[in-house]
Design an enzyme around this catalytic site. Structure first.
Site, PDB file in Angstrom:
ATOM      1  N   LYS A  38      19.824  29.930  16.324  1.00 17.54           N
ATOM      2  CA  LYS A  38      19.983  30.571  15.024  1.00 17.54           C
ATOM      3  C   LYS A  38      19.330  31.960  15.054  1.00 17.54           C
ATOM      4  O   LYS A  38      19.926  32.936  14.646  1.00 17.54           O
ATOM      5  CB  LYS A  38      19.345  29.689  13.948  1.00 17.54           C
ATOM      6  CG  LYS A  38      19.425  30.268  12.558  1.00 17.54           C
ATOM      7  CD  LYS A  38      18.906  29.303  11.523  1.00 17.54           C
ATOM      8  CE  LYS A  38      18.801  29.997  10.171  1.00 17.54           C
ATOM      9  NZ  LYS A  38      18.271  29.137   9.132  1.00 17.54           N
ATOM     10  N   GLU A  85      12.237  29.041  24.549  1.00 16.97           N
ATOM     11  CA  GLU A  85      12.853  28.068  25.461  1.00 16.97           C
ATOM     12  C   GLU A  85      14.311  28.426  25.723  1.00 16.97           C
ATOM     13  O   GLU A  85      14.783  28.425  26.863  1.00 16.97           O
ATOM     14  CB  GLU A  85      12.793  26.648  24.863  1.00 16.97           C
ATOM     15  CG  GLU A  85      11.402  26.050  24.771  1.00 16.97           C
ATOM     16  CD  GLU A  85      10.690  26.390  23.486  1.00 16.97           C
ATOM     17  OE1 GLU A  85      11.072  27.380  22.800  1.00 16.97           O
ATOM     18  OE2 GLU A  85       9.733  25.674  23.136  1.00 16.97           O
ATOM     19  N   GLY A 118      18.228  25.011  10.749  1.00 17.37           N
ATOM     20  CA  GLY A 118      18.527  24.554  12.109  1.00 17.37           C
ATOM     21  C   GLY A 118      18.842  23.065  12.160  1.00 17.37           C
ATOM     22  O   GLY A 118      19.825  22.644  12.782  1.00 17.37           O
ATOM     23  N   ARG A 119      18.040  22.259  11.490  1.00 15.65           N
ATOM     24  CA  ARG A 119      18.229  20.798  11.556  1.00 15.65           C
ATOM     25  C   ARG A 119      19.380  20.319  10.682  1.00 15.65           C
ATOM     26  O   ARG A 119      19.671  19.130  10.639  1.00 15.65           O
ATOM     27  CB  ARG A 119      16.924  20.093  11.199  1.00 15.65           C
ATOM     28  CG  ARG A 119      16.306  20.514   9.878  1.00 15.65           C
ATOM     29  CD  ARG A 119      14.866  20.055   9.792  1.00 15.65           C
ATOM     30  NE  ARG A 119      14.175  20.492   8.580  1.00 15.65           N
ATOM     31  CZ  ARG A 119      13.546  21.654   8.446  1.00 15.65           C
ATOM     32  NH1 ARG A 119      13.542  22.535   9.437  1.00 15.65           N
ATOM     33  NH2 ARG A 119      12.928  21.952   7.328  1.00 15.65           N
ATOM     34  N   GLU A 121      10.655  17.319  10.396  1.00 16.70           N
ATOM     35  CA  GLU A 121      10.493  18.762  10.205  1.00 16.70           C
ATOM     36  C   GLU A 121      10.724  19.082   8.714  1.00 16.70           C
ATOM     37  O   GLU A 121      10.161  20.016   8.179  1.00 16.70           O
ATOM     38  CB  GLU A 121      11.460  19.549  11.097  1.00 16.70           C
ATOM     39  CG  GLU A 121      10.960  20.942  11.420  1.00 16.70           C
ATOM     40  CD  GLU A 121      11.777  21.670  12.484  1.00 16.70           C
ATOM     41  OE1 GLU A 121      12.936  22.014  12.206  1.00 16.70           O
ATOM     42  OE2 GLU A 121      11.248  21.913  13.585  1.00 16.70           O
ATOM     43  N   HIS A 137      13.602  -6.305  22.855  1.00 16.98           N
ATOM     44  CA  HIS A 137      12.844  -6.774  24.017  1.00 16.98           C
ATOM     45  C   HIS A 137      11.687  -5.843  24.345  1.00 16.98           C
ATOM     46  O   HIS A 137      11.140  -5.894  25.444  1.00 16.98           O
ATOM     47  CB  HIS A 137      13.788  -6.916  25.217  1.00 16.98           C
ATOM     48  CG  HIS A 137      14.846  -7.946  24.954  1.00 16.98           C
ATOM     49  ND1 HIS A 137      14.678  -9.282  25.230  1.00 16.98           N
ATOM     50  CD2 HIS A 137      16.060  -7.841  24.361  1.00 16.98           C
ATOM     51  CE1 HIS A 137      15.755  -9.950  24.855  1.00 16.98           C
ATOM     52  NE2 HIS A 137      16.609  -9.092  24.319  1.00 16.98           N
ATOM     53  N   LYS A 191       3.337  27.846  18.719  1.00  9.66           N
ATOM     54  CA  LYS A 191       4.157  28.885  19.388  1.00  9.66           C
ATOM     55  C   LYS A 191       3.298  30.106  19.689  1.00  9.66           C
ATOM     56  O   LYS A 191       3.331  30.647  20.791  1.00  9.66           O
ATOM     57  CB  LYS A 191       5.303  29.342  18.463  1.00  9.66           C
ATOM     58  CG  LYS A 191       6.526  28.470  18.472  1.00  9.66           C
ATOM     59  CD  LYS A 191       7.629  29.171  17.666  1.00  9.66           C
ATOM     60  CE  LYS A 191       8.703  28.193  17.235  1.00  9.66           C
ATOM     61  NZ  LYS A 191       9.698  28.766  16.330  1.00  9.66           N
TER      62      LYS A 191
HETATM   63  O1  F6P Z   1      10.585  25.758  16.154  1.00 15.18           O
HETATM   64  C1  F6P Z   1      11.353  24.982  15.282  1.00 15.18           C
HETATM   65  C2  F6P Z   1      12.715  25.564  15.131  1.00 15.18           C
HETATM   66  O2  F6P Z   1      12.661  26.721  14.366  1.00 15.18           O
HETATM   67  C3  F6P Z   1      13.680  24.561  14.513  1.00 15.18           C
HETATM   68  O3  F6P Z   1      13.604  24.515  13.144  1.00 15.18           O
HETATM   69  C4  F6P Z   1      14.973  25.040  15.055  1.00 15.18           C
HETATM   70  O4  F6P Z   1      15.968  24.067  14.940  1.00 15.18           O
HETATM   71  C5  F6P Z   1      14.584  25.341  16.478  1.00 15.18           C
HETATM   72  O5  F6P Z   1      13.297  25.898  16.377  1.00 15.18           O
HETATM   73  C6  F6P Z   1      15.490  26.261  17.227  1.00 15.18           C
HETATM   74  O6  F6P Z   1      15.604  27.495  16.605  1.00 15.18           O
HETATM   75  P1  F6P Z   1      16.752  28.512  16.992  1.00 15.18           P
HETATM   76  O7  F6P Z   1      18.053  27.860  16.695  1.00 15.18           O
HETATM   77  O8  F6P Z   1      16.507  29.722  16.168  1.00 15.18           O
HETATM   78  O9  F6P Z   1      16.625  28.811  18.467  1.00 15.18           O
END
Ligand code: F6P
Length: 556
Positions: free
Chosen positions: A219, A225, A280-281, A366, A397, A517
């Protein structure tokens, strides 16, 4: 938190939750029913299992095995009404800026609104934009699926790798696994999220870059990452393809940040957009679902959107006593705040839903893992519980022992389907008989008399007793289809919203991820520095950093 009034970000005075008359009435009511056993409740009302149910958008909810009476539901509805749930629902659907700390509208429901609907935000009808992106996604998905979209060397795209994290990964992975039955089987779909290099290496080691398309989903297009993995992907592709121009054929982006996408080197003609009003979620049904659409095809994707929309319509219009998301949300509040349950187990009896609990963890935790109310006052009550789970029957199990006989109360959501997608002998009947058996065992248990009647005597008897009275919801649908999955996800989205509204928290921000972060940024510089860094952390962190640097440098 005394009885003082709070104010929301929008300055409307809000009464503290625990001071509300409906909350107090529930607290009094709880004292009268806390020791009531489900055995009694079912014995008193032979139709309880048919009455305490609701159905919508192809999903049947049996909540009769919760420790509630009609009076509990009546009081919970009063609470939801006192917390202005009707008004909050309307405000969300209208596109008001209910995400107050980020001053954003919350309009994931617009992602599945039919073309004919109009939802205006800042003078712009967002539904038109949603459908324009859907059209572009559909066209692209058709080209990739049919082989019309070729790689740089002219080969057909056979592998799609989604790179993203959080909402830009968990939704796509979950839905790919959930709807794999409907997917194009001659293509490979993989998902890379972790900054751990192993994730990328294992996802790519057996693939040919000439046949591989990367979808970079972010987003913000700033997430460490994702950008790190995207750079690794570009280097991996170009090692074989040699030419920067190849990026055009092998990389597309999904983002709200066109500038970031261009800077990375992806042509914005190959970018699929979405909007800041999609969290995002809450984004798996936006362009973030591009990998889903390529996997299952545009028609199935639209069917999934229709399922979401059917649940949205139900949530907006059904009376609270018949409203699935409202009922589930209120029951979570009841179990968490009155029975002091700390967690909710989500137990799909459907192998295709194996990633559903992981997906729900971000959606629920979240969203509702918040310690202050909308105006920043500390909450005086528990908010979001821990969500976790595994598919049945595997969980039976491993951890079900604790749910049956442990000392903690763990409300469970059991999810099952009446028709299997992959008939194999009598597997499906066995699977679903286990689901029903578990909810029965959890509710009714096994008494001392029953244990003794079974021939157990003496010191062993207490070990064989099941107290029962453990609350469960059963969610049953006819068959796992794109529509049903959409409805199921929307059910949980709106249940989360119901909980957050009652708790008076912002379910749509996520400030809790920021501190870690920022600290990681500083620490990564220290780990990577050639000279011994001057460390200013606490003594534990300093020692860990020194030890890591020492041992890392001994690597072969
Ligand atoms: O760090 C949490 C977060 O902001 C989530 O809410 C989001 O889904 C995820 O990181 C990834 O964010 P982006 O889509 O901006 O890379």
């Amino acid at each position: 938190m005394s009885g003082k009034k709070q104010t929301t970000g929008s300055n409307a005075p809000v009464q503290c939750l625990t001071e509300r008359p409906a909350w107090k009435a529930l607290a009094g009511h709880f004292q009268t029913i806390r020791d009531l056993h489900l055995r009694q409740l079912f014995a008193d009302d032979p139709r309880r299992g048919e009455r305490l149910t609701a159905e919508a958008a192809g999903i049947y909810l049996d909540y009769s095995k919760n420790r509630v009476t009609d009076e509990t539901i009546r009081l919970l509805v009063n609470l939801a009404e006192e917390c202005s749930l009707h008004e909050h629902i309307a405000a969300m659907f209208r596109g008001e800026r209910i995400n107050v700390t980020e001053k954003r509208a919350v309009l994931h429901t617009a992602l599945r609104a039919p073309k004919t609907e109009r939802i205006v935000v800042d003078g712009i009808d967002v539904v038109t934009g949603v459908h324009a992106v859907l059209e572009r996604m559909s066209e692209f998905a058709r080209q990739v699926r049919s082989g019309a979209w070729r790689g740089y060397t002219g080969k057909r795209i056979r592998n799609v790798i989604n790179i993203g994290i959080g909402g830009s990964d968990l939704g796509p992975v979950m839905v790919y696994e959930a709807l794999r039955y409907y997917s194009q089987r001659d293509m490979t779909f993989r998902f890379v999220s972790n900054v751990d290099g192993t994730d990328f290496v294992e996802a790519t080691h057996d693939l040919n870059p000439e046949e591989t398309l990367f979808i970079i989903c972010s987003k913000t297009f700033t997430t460490l990452e994702t950008l790190t993995n995207a750079h690794a992907a570009r280097a991996w592709s170009l090692r074989k393809l040699g030419d920067d121009l190849a990026v055009r054929r092998h990389f597309v982006a999904v983002s709200t940040n066109g500038e970031g996408v261009s800077q990375f080197g992806i042509d914005t003609a190959n970018m699929f957009g979405f909007w800041d009003w999609v969290g995002g979620r809450y984004s798996m049904d936006s362009a973030i679902g591009l990998s889903t659409m390529i996997a299952i095809g545009p028609e199935n994707f639209r069917a999934m959107l229709a399922g979401f929309h059917a649940m949205d319509q139900h949530f907006r219009s059904a009376p609270f006593t018949q409203n699935l998301p409202v009922l589930m949300g209120m029951l979570t509040v009841w179990n968490s705040n009155f029975f002091n349950a700390q967690t909710v187990a989500v137990l799909p009896y459907e192998q295709y839903l194996k990633r559903f609990p992981a997906y729900l963890q971000q959606l629920t935790m979240e969203s509702n893992g918040k310690h202050v109310t909308l105006d920043g006052a500390r909450v005086a009550y528990q908010t979001g519980p821990v969500y976790w789970g595994e598919p049945g029957t595997n969980g039976q199990h491993s951890f079900y022992q604790l749910i049956h006989q442990g000392t903690r109360l763990i409300p469970c959501d059991f999810i099952g389907f009446c028709q299997e997608l992959n008939p194999v002998a009598n597997h499906h009947d066995l699977l679903i008989s286990n689901l029903f058996a578990q909810t029965e065992a959890l509710a009714f248990g096994k008494t001392e008399d029953e244990v003794k009647a079974g021939g157990v005597a003496g010191w062993l008897v207490p070990h064989r007793i099941f107290d029962g009275n453990r609350p469960t919801n059963t969610i049953l649908a006819e068959r796992l289809t794109p529509e049903t999955l959409g409805a199921l996800v929307a059910l949980y989205e709106h249940s989360v919203f119901t909980q957050g509204t009652i708790w008076n928290i912002d379910s749509f921000d996520q400030w809790g991820v920021e501190l870690g972060k920022a600290l990681a940024e500083r620490t990564s510089v220290e780990l990577e520095s050639r000279d011994e860094p001057l460390l200013g952390h606490d003594s534990s962190t300093n020692a860990l950093i020194r030890r890591y640097r020492l041992l890392r440098n001994k690597r072969p």
